[in-house]
Write a protein that holds these residues in place. Structure first.
Motif, short mmCIF file in Angstrom:
data_model
loop_
_atom_site.label_atom_id
_atom_site.label_comp_id
_atom_site.label_asym_id
_atom_site.label_seq_id
_atom_site.Cartn_x
_atom_site.Cartn_y
_atom_site.Cartn_z
N CYS A 172 0.84 -1.20 0.00
CA CYS A 172 0.00 0.00 0.00
C CYS A 172 0.87 1.25 0.00
O CYS A 172 1.85 1.32 0.73
CB CYS A 172 -0.91 0.01 1.23
SG CYS A 172 -2.04 1.40 1.19
N LYS A 174 -0.64 4.34 0.42
CA LYS A 174 -1.52 5.42 0.83
C LYS A 174 -1.11 6.07 2.15
O LYS A 174 -1.41 7.23 2.38
CB LYS A 174 -2.97 4.91 0.94
CG LYS A 174 -3.46 4.17 -0.31
CD LYS A 174 -3.45 5.05 -1.55
CE LYS A 174 -4.13 4.42 -2.75
NZ LYS A 174 -3.30 3.52 -3.52
N PHE A 175 -0.50 5.35 3.02
CA PHE A 175 -0.03 5.90 4.30
C PHE A 175 -1.10 6.66 5.07
O PHE A 175 -0.88 7.80 5.49
CB PHE A 175 1.21 6.79 4.09
CG PHE A 175 2.44 6.00 3.70
CD1 PHE A 175 3.25 5.43 4.67
CD2 PHE A 175 2.77 5.81 2.36
CE1 PHE A 175 4.38 4.69 4.32
CE2 PHE A 175 3.89 5.07 1.99
CZ PHE A 175 4.69 4.51 2.97
N CYS A 176 -2.27 6.08 5.21
CA CYS A 176 -3.27 6.66 6.11
C CYS A 176 -2.57 6.76 7.48
O CYS A 176 -1.82 5.86 7.86
CB CYS A 176 -4.50 5.75 6.22
SG CYS A 176 -5.29 5.50 4.62
N PHE A 178 -3.13 6.32 10.52
CA PHE A 178 -3.30 5.36 11.60
C PHE A 178 -2.76 3.97 11.26
O PHE A 178 -2.68 3.10 12.12
CB PHE A 178 -4.80 5.20 11.94
CG PHE A 178 -5.64 4.89 10.72
CD1 PHE A 178 -5.76 3.59 10.25
CD2 PHE A 178 -6.31 5.89 10.03
CE1 PHE A 178 -6.51 3.30 9.12
CE2 PHE A 178 -7.07 5.62 8.91
CZ PHE A 178 -7.16 4.31 8.44
N CYS A 179 -2.39 3.75 10.00
CA CYS A 179 -2.29 2.36 9.51
C CYS A 179 -0.85 1.87 9.36
O CYS A 179 0.02 2.55 8.81
CB CYS A 179 -3.02 2.27 8.18
SG CYS A 179 -3.11 0.60 7.53
N VAL A 181 -0.07 -0.95 7.68
CA VAL A 181 0.08 -1.80 6.50
C VAL A 181 1.19 -1.35 5.52
O VAL A 181 1.97 -2.17 5.05
CB VAL A 181 -1.28 -2.00 5.79
CG1 VAL A 181 -1.11 -2.70 4.45
CG2 VAL A 181 -2.23 -2.79 6.68
N PRO A 182 1.30 -0.04 5.21
CA PRO A 182 2.37 0.34 4.27
C PRO A 182 3.77 -0.05 4.78
O PRO A 182 4.69 -0.23 3.98
CB PRO A 182 2.23 1.86 4.19
CG PRO A 182 0.79 2.12 4.52
CD PRO A 182 0.46 1.11 5.58
N GLN A 216 -4.83 -4.82 -0.73
CA GLN A 216 -5.15 -3.76 0.24
C GLN A 216 -6.06 -2.74 -0.43
O GLN A 216 -6.98 -2.21 0.18
CB GLN A 216 -3.88 -3.09 0.75
CG GLN A 216 -2.90 -4.01 1.44
CD GLN A 216 -3.50 -4.74 2.60
OE1 GLN A 216 -4.48 -4.29 3.18
NE2 GLN A 216 -2.94 -5.87 2.94
N ASN A 217 -5.75 -2.44 -1.71
CA ASN A 217 -6.57 -1.51 -2.49
C ASN A 217 -6.63 -2.04 -3.91
O ASN A 217 -5.79 -1.71 -4.73
CB ASN A 217 -5.94 -0.13 -2.51
CG ASN A 217 -5.85 0.44 -1.12
OD1 ASN A 217 -6.85 0.68 -0.48
ND2 ASN A 217 -4.64 0.63 -0.67
N PHE A 259 -10.53 1.32 -2.45
CA PHE A 259 -10.09 2.55 -1.77
C PHE A 259 -10.93 3.70 -2.31
O PHE A 259 -10.97 3.93 -3.53
CB PHE A 259 -8.60 2.78 -2.07
CG PHE A 259 -8.00 3.94 -1.35
CD1 PHE A 259 -8.00 3.99 0.04
CD2 PHE A 259 -7.44 5.00 -2.05
CE1 PHE A 259 -7.45 5.06 0.71
CE2 PHE A 259 -6.87 6.08 -1.38
CZ PHE A 259 -6.87 6.11 0.01
N GLN A 286 -14.04 4.94 7.12
CA GLN A 286 -13.27 5.21 8.37
C GLN A 286 -13.90 6.26 9.27
O GLN A 286 -13.94 6.08 10.48
CB GLN A 286 -11.81 5.59 8.09
CG GLN A 286 -11.07 4.71 7.11
CD GLN A 286 -10.91 3.25 7.53
OE1 GLN A 286 -11.31 2.87 8.62
NE2 GLN A 286 -10.35 2.41 6.66
N ARG A 298 -6.79 10.37 4.55
CA ARG A 298 -7.46 9.40 3.69
C ARG A 298 -7.53 9.84 2.24
O ARG A 298 -7.78 9.04 1.35
CB ARG A 298 -8.88 9.16 4.21
CG ARG A 298 -8.94 8.31 5.44
CD ARG A 298 -8.59 6.88 5.14
NE ARG A 298 -9.67 6.19 4.46
CZ ARG A 298 -9.57 4.94 4.01
NH1 ARG A 298 -8.44 4.27 4.15
NH2 ARG A 298 -10.58 4.36 3.41
FE1 F3S Z 1 -3.47 1.50 2.94
FE2 F3S Z 1 -4.02 1.10 5.46
FE3 F3S Z 1 -4.94 3.24 4.28
S1 F3S Z 1 -3.90 -0.46 3.90
S2 F3S Z 1 -5.31 2.54 2.23
S3 F3S Z 1 -2.79 2.78 4.58
S4 F3S Z 1 -6.07 1.92 5.68
#
Ligand code: F3S
Ligand code: SAH
Length: 465
Positions: A172, A174-176, A178-179, A181-182, A216-217, A259, A286, A298
């Motif tokens: 991913c 996007k680097f939201c 809170f997340c 995952v990236p 993820q997206n 997304f 979200q 976001r």
């Molecule tokens: Fe990626 Fe997490 Fe946002 S997987 S789209 S950074 S919620």
């Protein structure tokens, strides 16, 4: 005689193969990684087994999206070691997101772990196990995927004989705020479309009735070359991929997660024009507050999101809609939360996943100080759950009397007389029926709505034809 002896030798050899047990936590991406790891292990001469008790090697495929999931890993390592306390030679490996994020510090927290296997090291697992069996200790592989790494999954290792997950994009960008995952899954990498389409055709030939394109997206899908998508219309590579996959004739195609910022209206046009693109979209919002959405980074406002929902609702079919919501993000006021409640009511989701915000070290939001007390997070969670329950009850009740196409996946866990499957709109549907129907798509008329599932009666085939 010779063949008898040969088979005796083969049987002995078979029973001598080291056995690997993989336990999977978290999202569908982890399920797909487990399937790939199992495929690689089997072709390297390992057997896979279904419990810690039978295993020579235990691999925990972990999730780190929220703190609770991460803590669970260490508890589980302790349980695994306790269960095999007499067998010091049992190897334990941690794979997945916790492995990638924590790296060598997993060994500090859990000294009995032999291997830490990052999210891009799936293809190297057999090699790592060989080295550990050869006596090397505390093996760590956080490297990138190799150029020639394979996406092959053998049918025997798939989580279901009827529904197959196909990763189309990893990572991913996007680097939201809170997340995690990236950081745990790295940058976005899309698989070539020709490879995805070939996999779908292959699965169709094997009798699979449903595939789910996962990532993820998924709608950020952007392969390096458009190879395989020529001739398919659509504003984005993902729209063209959907049409290319639909053209294979696979009976049911679902995809998740979408997304919002990249959700192009053409996706709905593709669904409208292809009956095998299923009537379900997971579009996590979200929050309903623009102020919080901005802090979350976001890339969409409440209004941007609503415009996408309006397009979805204007589809020629009723498309089921689901979402993810975080409550108690740092700085979320009562007013912000009321806007979330309001948007959730307005969207009329078929179901939602609600999460209490969980601070993840290394993410931008971990430095935000204006935290919401745990008690308040719980109160908001319950209030949102209650609001959704009312909408959901209404939506689920509206299905009573309607006939849905259901892919029969298994015997119901509640009753041995019942079968269980999913509708094209991704509802769990249970009904009385014989197990010989497993793997078939049948018509079921809904007779009752439960909280999170529907109950129905099988429609006599001759009545449909
Ligand atoms: Fe990626 Fe997490 Fe946002 S997987 S789209 S950074 S919620
Ligand atoms: N696009 C991804 C999102 C992955 S995380 C997908 O494939 O679904 C899944 C959900 O977990 C997110 O949509 C978000 O609602 C929730 N989540 C992610 N990080 C979180 C955190 N730090 N605290 C609470 N919930 C979180």
């Amino acid at each position: 005689m010779i063949s008898d002896r040969l088979s005796a030798v083969t049987t002995r050899f078979e029973t001598m193969k080291p056995r690997v047990y993989i336990e999977t936590f978290g999202c569908q991406m982890n399920v797909a990684d487990t399937e790939r790891a199992a495929t690689g292990l089997r072709s390297s001469g390992y057997d896979l087994c279904d419990s810690v008790d039978e295993a020579d090697v235990v691999l925990l495929n972990t999730c780190s999206v929220r703190e609770k999931a991460e803590r669970k890993v260490y508890t589980r390592i302790g349980e695994v070691r306790a269960a095999r306390s007499g067998k010091q030679d049992v190897l334990v490996g941690v794979m997945g997101c916790v492995a990638q994020l924590e790296g060598a510090s997993v060994f500090d927290h859990a000294p009995s772990v032999d291997m830490v296997i990052g999210t891009r090291a799936t293809d190297r697992i057999p090699l790592l196990i060989e080295r550990a069996r050869g006596g090397e200790r505390k093996l760590l592989d956080l490297d990138e995927r190799g150029e020639t790494d394979s996406w092959d999954v053998s049918p025997a290792e798939r989580h279901s004989p009827h529904v197959a997950f196909i990763p189309i994009i990893e990572g991913c960008n996007k680097f939201c705020s809170f997340c995690i995952v990236p950081y745990s899954r790295g940058r976005e990498r899309s698989r070539p479309a020709s490879e995805i389409v070939a996999e779908v055709k292959n699965l169709q030939a094997l009798g699979y009735k449903e595939i789910q394109l996962i990532g993820q997206n998924v709608n950020s899908y952007r392969p390096r070359v458009d190879d395989g998508l020529e001739g398919f219309k659509g504003a984005t590579p993902f729209c063209r991929l959907l049409r290319a996959v639909a053209a294979t004739g696979m009976p049911r195609i679902k995809f998740t997660t979408s997304f919002p910022r990249d959700f192009h209206p053409d996706i709905v046009t593709a669904i409208d024009e292809n009956p095998n693109l299923c009537d379900w979209i997971h579009l996590p919002v979200q929050s309903g507050s623009d102020r919080i959405l901005k802090l979350m980074r976001r890339g969409h406002t409440r209004n941007d999101y609503w415009q996408r929902i309006e397009r979805i609702k204007s589809s020629s079919r009723r498309l089921a809609l689901t979402s993810d919501i975080i409550v108690g993000f740092p700085g979320e006021t009562d007013e912000d939360f009321c806007q979330t409640l309001d948007l959730v009511r307005q969207c009329e989701y078929d179901s939602i996943y609600i999460f209490k915000y969980s601070k993840r070290a290394g993410t931008p939001a971990a430095n935000f100080t204006d935290t919401v007390p745990e008690k308040e997070k719980t109160a908001r969670f319950l209030a949102l759950e209650e609001a959704q329950r009312k909408t959901q009850e209404r939506i689920y009740r509206s299905y009573v009397g309607r006939t849905l196409q259901v892919l029969v996946e298994k015997q119901s866990t509640r009753s041995e007389h019942d079968l269980s499957g999913h509708s094209t709109c991704n509802k769990v549907v249970n009904f009385a029926g014989d197990r010989s129907l497993e793997g078939e798509i049948v018509n079921v008329t809904v007779t009752a709505a439960k909280t999170n599932s529907l109950y129905g009666a099988l429609v006599n085939r001759s009545a449909v034809e």
